[in-house]
Motif scaffolding. Structure first.
Motif, PDB file in Angstrom:
ATOM      1  N   CYS A 187       0.839  -1.212   0.000  1.00 27.93           N
ATOM      2  CA  CYS A 187       0.000   0.000   0.000  1.00 27.93           C
ATOM      3  C   CYS A 187       0.866   1.251   0.000  1.00 27.93           C
ATOM      4  O   CYS A 187       0.642   2.183  -0.775  1.00 27.93           O
ATOM      5  CB  CYS A 187      -0.945   0.005   1.199  1.00 27.93           C
ATOM      6  SG  CYS A 187      -2.389  -1.065   1.019  1.00 27.93           S
ATOM      7  N   VAL A 188       1.873   1.280   0.865  1.00 28.89           N
ATOM      8  CA  VAL A 188       2.753   2.453   0.952  1.00 28.89           C
ATOM      9  C   VAL A 188       3.503   2.638  -0.366  1.00 28.89           C
ATOM     10  O   VAL A 188       3.588   3.747  -0.899  1.00 28.89           O
ATOM     11  CB  VAL A 188       3.716   2.345   2.152  1.00 28.89           C
ATOM     12  CG1 VAL A 188       4.811   3.389   2.073  1.00 28.89           C
ATOM     13  CG2 VAL A 188       2.932   2.482   3.457  1.00 28.89           C
ATOM     14  N   ALA A 189       4.039   1.554  -0.909  1.00 23.83           N
ATOM     15  CA  ALA A 189       4.766   1.644  -2.182  1.00 23.83           C
ATOM     16  C   ALA A 189       3.837   2.161  -3.282  1.00 23.83           C
ATOM     17  O   ALA A 189       4.260   2.972  -4.116  1.00 23.83           O
ATOM     18  CB  ALA A 189       5.340   0.278  -2.559  1.00 23.83           C
ATOM     19  N   SER A 190       2.595   1.750  -3.267  1.00 27.22           N
ATOM     20  CA  SER A 190       1.631   2.220  -4.260  1.00 27.22           C
ATOM     21  C   SER A 190       1.314   3.691  -4.080  1.00 27.22           C
ATOM     22  O   SER A 190       1.238   4.446  -5.051  1.00 27.22           O
ATOM     23  CB  SER A 190       0.330   1.396  -4.163  1.00 27.22           C
ATOM     24  OG  SER A 190       0.588   0.031  -4.403  1.00 27.22           O
ATOM     25  N   LEU A 191       1.123   4.119  -2.825  1.00 24.93           N
ATOM     26  CA  LEU A 191       0.851   5.538  -2.565  1.00 24.93           C
ATOM     27  C   LEU A 191       2.019   6.408  -3.018  1.00 24.93           C
ATOM     28  O   LEU A 191       1.832   7.465  -3.626  1.00 24.93           O
ATOM     29  CB  LEU A 191       0.593   5.774  -1.086  1.00 24.93           C
ATOM     30  CG  LEU A 191      -0.770   5.324  -0.564  1.00 24.93           C
ATOM     31  CD1 LEU A 191      -0.807   5.427   0.959  1.00 24.93           C
ATOM     32  CD2 LEU A 191      -1.873   6.146  -1.192  1.00 24.93           C
ATOM     33  N   LEU A 192       3.231   5.977  -2.702  1.00 27.63           N
ATOM     34  CA  LEU A 192       4.402   6.756  -3.092  1.00 27.63           C
ATOM     35  C   LEU A 192       4.545   6.825  -4.604  1.00 27.63           C
ATOM     36  O   LEU A 192       4.913   7.837  -5.164  1.00 27.63           O
ATOM     37  CB  LEU A 192       5.656   6.167  -2.448  1.00 27.63           C
ATOM     38  CG  LEU A 192       5.723   6.302  -0.913  1.00 27.63           C
ATOM     39  CD1 LEU A 192       6.913   5.541  -0.364  1.00 27.63           C
ATOM     40  CD2 LEU A 192       5.765   7.757  -0.501  1.00 27.63           C
TER      41      LEU A 192
END
Length: 192
Positions: A187-192
Motif C-alpha cells: 500500500c505504501v509503495a503504491s501511494l508513493l
C-alpha cells in the motif's frame, strides 16, 4: 482544536481532530463523543511526543465542532458509510504524505508490539459482547487498507497488485502478522 463529527442510522457518534491525523473517537451521544475526543487528543499528543514527533503545545484543549454530518447509513458497521468532510478534499503534500507514513509506521510498530507473545488461543478469543477476535480485527485492518487504496481507482489497484509481488489470494492466506506487513508495504509503495 477543531473536530469533524458524524452520526447516522446506528445512533453512534464518530469524530476526529482535523489537524491531527490518526485521532478518532466514538460514543453513544454527541456530548460523550466530545469528551472522548478530548481524551483522544491528550493521548495522541503524548503518543506523538513519545515517538519524537512534532506535537502542538496545548494545555487545556477546547474541542470546537467545525463540521457535523448527520444521516450516515450504518456508521460503525463493516461496509457502512462514513462521512466525507470538507477537509478530506484538501490535497496532501509530499511532506504531509511522508509524515503520515512515518506516523503509520509508529502505529503499526506499537500494534505488533502489543500483540507480541499472545497465544493463538488469545488471538482467537472473542470477548463478551464483541463480534470479532483479534485475528479477525487484524484481517479487517488489512482489508480496510486495501479498500482505501482501491478508492484511488483501477490504476492504483493494479499497481498495488504489482507491488505485492505475488497473487492477492496468496497474501490473503498468510498468517495475519505477515499479511499485515505485506499489505502495508505494498500500500505504501503504491501511494508513493
Amino acid at each position: 482544536i477543531q473536530a469533524a463529527i458524524e452520526t447516522g442510522s446506528t445512533g453512534l457518534w464518530y469524530g476526529r481532530i482535523i489537524c491531527l491525523i490518526g485521532t478518532h473517537a466514538r460514543a453513544n451521544t454527541r456530548e460523550g463523543l466530545l469528551k472522548e475526543l478530548g481524551e483522544e487528543l491528550r493521548y495522541h499528543l503524548a503518543w506523538l511526543r513519545i515517538n519524537r514527533e512534532e506535537a502542538p503545545n496545548i494545555d487545556d484543549p477546547e474541542i470546537i465542532v467545525a463540521e457535523e454530518v448527520v444521516g450516515v447509513q450504518q456508521l460503525g458497521e463493516s461496509g457502512g458509510e462514513v462521512a466525507f468532510f470538507r477537509f478530506d478534499e484538501e490535497p496532501v503534500s509530499d511532506e504531509q504524505l511522508t509524515r503520515y507514513i512515518r506516523l503509520m509506521d509508529h502505529n503499526r510498530r506499537d500494534l505488533l508490539w502489543t500483540m507480541e507473545g499472545l497465544t493463538e488461543e488469545e488471538l482467537s478469543h472473542v470477548p463478551p459482547g464483541k463480534g470479532r477476535n483479534i485475528n479477525q480485527i487484524l484481517r479487517h485492518v488489512c482489508n480496510a487498507e486495501e479498500w482505501y487504496l482501491s478508492r484511488l481507482g483501477a490504476d492504483a489497484e493494479k499497481l498495488y497488485e504489482e507491488k505485492l509481488g505475488r497473487p492477492v489470494s496468496e497474501v490473503n492466506a498468510l498468517p495475519v502478522q505477515d499479511r499485515m506487513k505485506t499489505v502495508r508495504e505494498a500500500c505504501v509503495a503504491s501511494l508513493l
